[in-house]
Design a protein around this motif. Structure first.
Motif, PDB file in Angstrom:
ATOM      1  N   PHE A   1      24.061 -32.921  67.485  1.00  0.00           N
ATOM      2  CA  PHE A   1      24.029 -31.901  66.452  1.00  0.00           C
ATOM      3  C   PHE A   1      23.499 -32.498  65.159  1.00  0.00           C
ATOM      4  CE2 PHE A   1      27.963 -34.157  66.664  1.00  0.00           C
ATOM      5  CZ  PHE A   1      28.201 -34.525  65.343  1.00  0.00           C
ATOM      6  N   PRO A   2      22.963 -31.649  64.267  1.00  0.00           N
ATOM      7  CA  PRO A   2      22.583 -32.133  62.936  1.00  0.00           C
ATOM      8  C   PRO A   2      23.801 -32.064  62.013  1.00  0.00           C
ATOM      9  CG  PRO A   2      21.925 -29.868  63.184  1.00  0.00           C
ATOM     10  CD  PRO A   2      22.535 -30.281  64.505  1.00  0.00           C
ATOM     11  N   THR A   3      23.899 -33.012  61.105  1.00  0.00           N
ATOM     12  CA  THR A   3      24.942 -32.964  60.075  1.00  0.00           C
ATOM     13  C   THR A   3      24.445 -33.756  58.870  1.00  0.00           C
ATOM     14  OG1 THR A   3      27.287 -33.353  59.585  1.00  0.00           O
ATOM     15  CG2 THR A   3      26.194 -34.977  60.970  1.00  0.00           C
ATOM     16  N   PRO A   4      24.682 -33.269  57.655  1.00  0.00           N
ATOM     17  CA  PRO A   4      24.217 -34.026  56.482  1.00  0.00           C
ATOM     18  C   PRO A   4      25.112 -35.235  56.240  1.00  0.00           C
ATOM     19  CG  PRO A   4      25.346 -32.045  55.782  1.00  0.00           C
ATOM     20  CD  PRO A   4      25.285 -32.006  57.288  1.00  0.00           C
ATOM     21  N   ALA A   5      24.504 -36.346  55.926  1.00  0.00           N
ATOM     22  CA  ALA A   5      25.258 -37.544  55.592  1.00  0.00           C
ATOM     23  C   ALA A   5      25.540 -37.527  54.091  1.00  0.00           C
ATOM     24  CB  ALA A   5      24.468 -38.794  55.973  1.00  0.00           C
ATOM     25  N   GLU A   6      26.798 -37.782  53.706  1.00  0.00           N
ATOM     26  CA  GLU A   6      27.160 -37.763  52.288  1.00  0.00           C
ATOM     27  C   GLU A   6      26.372 -38.795  51.496  1.00  0.00           C
ATOM     28  OE1 GLU A   6      31.212 -38.020  51.190  1.00  0.00           O
ATOM     29  OE2 GLU A   6      31.782 -36.311  52.410  1.00  0.00           O
ATOM     30  N   GLN A   7      26.153 -39.952  52.094  1.00  0.00           N
ATOM     31  CA  GLN A   7      25.530 -41.030  51.351  1.00  0.00           C
ATOM     32  C   GLN A   7      24.070 -40.753  51.011  1.00  0.00           C
ATOM     33  OE1 GLN A   7      27.065 -41.293  54.271  1.00  0.00           O
ATOM     34  NE2 GLN A   7      28.865 -42.558  53.933  1.00  0.00           N
ATOM     35  N   THR A   8      23.341 -40.094  51.906  1.00  0.00           N
ATOM     36  CA  THR A   8      21.908 -39.966  51.698  1.00  0.00           C
ATOM     37  C   THR A   8      21.432 -38.530  51.511  1.00  0.00           C
ATOM     38  OG1 THR A   8      21.434 -39.743  54.052  1.00  0.00           O
ATOM     39  CG2 THR A   8      21.509 -41.982  53.151  1.00  0.00           C
ATOM     40  N   GLY A   9      22.233 -37.555  51.948  1.00  0.00           N
ATOM     41  CA  GLY A   9      21.790 -36.166  51.862  1.00  0.00           C
ATOM     42  C   GLY A   9      20.862 -35.792  52.998  1.00  0.00           C
ATOM     43  N   THR A  10      20.542 -36.750  53.878  1.00  0.00           N
ATOM     44  CA  THR A  10      19.665 -36.434  55.004  1.00  0.00           C
ATOM     45  C   THR A  10      20.477 -35.819  56.132  1.00  0.00           C
ATOM     46  OG1 THR A  10      19.965 -38.624  55.950  1.00  0.00           O
ATOM     47  CG2 THR A  10      18.105 -38.325  54.448  1.00  0.00           C
ATOM     48  N   ILE A  11      19.807 -35.199  57.066  1.00  0.00           N
ATOM     49  CA  ILE A  11      20.489 -34.583  58.192  1.00  0.00           C
ATOM     50  C   ILE A  11      20.233 -35.392  59.446  1.00  0.00           C
ATOM     51  CG2 ILE A  11      20.605 -32.522  59.652  1.00  0.00           C
ATOM     52  CD1 ILE A  11      19.961 -30.876  57.224  1.00  0.00           C
ATOM     53  N   HIS A  12      21.313 -35.883  60.040  1.00  0.00           N
ATOM     54  CA  HIS A  12      21.227 -36.609  61.298  1.00  0.00           C
ATOM     55  C   HIS A  12      22.618 -36.695  61.902  1.00  0.00           C
ATOM     56  CE1 HIS A  12      22.250 -39.590  58.257  1.00  0.00           C
ATOM     57  NE2 HIS A  12      22.785 -40.312  59.210  1.00  0.00           N
ATOM     58  N   GLY A  13      22.700 -37.004  63.169  1.00  0.00           N
ATOM     59  CA  GLY A  13      24.002 -37.161  63.796  1.00  0.00           C
ATOM     60  C   GLY A  13      23.912 -37.213  65.296  1.00  0.00           C
ATOM     61  N   LYS A  14      24.799 -37.937  65.906  1.00  0.00           N
ATOM     62  CA  LYS A  14      24.883 -38.024  67.354  1.00  0.00           C
ATOM     63  C   LYS A  14      26.326 -38.311  67.697  1.00  0.00           C
ATOM     64  CE  LYS A  14      23.496 -40.877  71.227  1.00  0.00           C
ATOM     65  NZ  LYS A  14      22.832 -42.090  71.607  1.00  0.00           N
TER      66      LYS A  14
ATOM     67  N   HIS B   1      23.440 -24.209  78.926  1.00  0.00           N
ATOM     68  CA  HIS B   1      22.972 -25.036  80.046  1.00  0.00           C
ATOM     69  C   HIS B   1      23.723 -24.661  81.309  1.00  0.00           C
ATOM     70  CE1 HIS B   1      20.686 -27.916  77.628  1.00  0.00           C
ATOM     71  NE2 HIS B   1      21.647 -27.758  76.728  1.00  0.00           N
ATOM     72  N   VAL B   2      23.040 -24.724  82.436  1.00  0.00           N
ATOM     73  CA  VAL B   2      23.689 -24.641  83.737  1.00  0.00           C
ATOM     74  C   VAL B   2      23.683 -26.059  84.291  1.00  0.00           C
ATOM     75  CG1 VAL B   2      23.597 -23.699  86.071  1.00  0.00           C
ATOM     76  CG2 VAL B   2      22.916 -22.265  84.129  1.00  0.00           C
ATOM     77  N   TRP B   3      24.880 -26.630  84.463  1.00  0.00           N
ATOM     78  CA  TRP B   3      24.998 -27.992  84.962  1.00  0.00           C
ATOM     79  C   TRP B   3      25.165 -27.982  86.487  1.00  0.00           C
ATOM     80  CZ3 TRP B   3      23.034 -30.668  81.376  1.00  0.00           C
ATOM     81  CH2 TRP B   3      23.346 -30.479  80.037  1.00  0.00           C
ATOM     82  N   GLU B   4      25.354 -29.151  87.068  1.00  0.00           N
ATOM     83  CA  GLU B   4      25.408 -29.309  88.521  1.00  0.00           C
ATOM     84  C   GLU B   4      26.494 -28.478  89.194  1.00  0.00           C
ATOM     85  OE1 GLU B   4      23.270 -30.928  90.582  1.00  0.00           O
ATOM     86  OE2 GLU B   4      22.066 -31.170  88.769  1.00  0.00           O
TER      87      GLU B   4
ATOM     88  N   CYS C   1      23.550 -30.137  74.199  1.00  0.00           N
ATOM     89  CA  CYS C   1      24.112 -31.119  75.103  1.00  0.00           C
ATOM     90  C   CYS C   1      23.031 -31.529  76.096  1.00  0.00           C
ATOM     91  CB  CYS C   1      25.318 -30.513  75.828  1.00  0.00           C
ATOM     92  SG  CYS C   1      26.335 -31.725  76.686  1.00  0.00           S
ATOM     93  N   ALA C   2      23.052 -32.776  76.498  1.00  0.00           N
ATOM     94  CA  ALA C   2      22.090 -33.281  77.484  1.00  0.00           C
ATOM     95  C   ALA C   2      22.850 -34.148  78.486  1.00  0.00           C
ATOM     96  CB  ALA C   2      21.004 -34.092  76.792  1.00  0.00           C
ATOM     97  N   TYR C   3      22.258 -34.313  79.656  1.00  0.00           N
ATOM     98  CA  TYR C   3      22.866 -35.121  80.716  1.00  0.00           C
ATOM     99  C   TYR C   3      21.861 -36.161  81.170  1.00  0.00           C
ATOM    100  CZ  TYR C   3      24.939 -36.335  85.220  1.00  0.00           C
ATOM    101  OH  TYR C   3      25.491 -37.007  86.264  1.00  0.00           O
ATOM    102  N   LYS C   4      22.318 -37.417  81.253  1.00  0.00           N
ATOM    103  CA  LYS C   4      21.443 -38.470  81.758  1.00  0.00           C
ATOM    104  C   LYS C   4      22.295 -39.586  82.353  1.00  0.00           C
ATOM    105  CE  LYS C   4      17.850 -41.650  80.806  1.00  0.00           C
ATOM    106  NZ  LYS C   4      16.594 -41.904  80.294  1.00  0.00           N
TER     107      LYS C   4
END
Length: 127
Positions: free
Chosen positions: A112-125, A36-39, A101-104
């Motif tokens: 980023f995505p990351t697997p959750a140990e509890q569910t095996g699904t991929i999510h993350g923030k 990204h090119v930021w301000e 990365c985002a700007y608002k």
């Protein structure tokens, strides 16, 4: 327009020079960059960082940020996050791929995505 030209130049240079001893990151194993090119007019690259020595793509354990004003001189801003910092991440680390990365409204959001140990699904923030 400057942003588009810088991003095109970045990707063209990376593709053209890969394998010719000319990547801008030479001191560590990285993958999955976003740019990204930021301000401030700098180009920022967010990349996954693999363990050393690398043993496979599922062991990416950290994220690093790099920036440049001229596509020649790069600044390594260091590690910004590792899997042990993420509550939903795997206790043994790894599986940290494809950051962005985002700007608002005055805030930068790194995600980023990351697997959750509890569910095996991929999510993350991460803010």
């Amino acid at each position: 327009m400057k942003r588009v030209i810088l991003l095109q130049l970045f990707f063209y240079t990376t593709i053209l020079c890969y394998g010719q001893e000319n990547p801008f990151i030479r001191h560590m194993y990285t993958a999955d960059p976003s740019a990204h090119v930021w301000e401030d007019g700098r180009l920022y690259v967010y990349a996954s960082h693999d363990i050393d020595p690398p043993r496979g793509c599922d062991l990416m354990d950290q994220y690093h940020v790099f920036s440049t004003d001229d596509m020649v001189n790069w600044v390594d801003h260091g590690e910004i996050l590792r899997s042990s910092d993420v509550p939903l991440g795997r206790s043994e680390g790894g599986f940290m791929w494809a950051p962005d990365c985002a700007y608002k409204d005055g805030t930068y959001y790194f995600y980023f995505p990351t697997p959750a140990e509890q569910t095996g699904t991929i999510h993350g923030k991460w803010e």
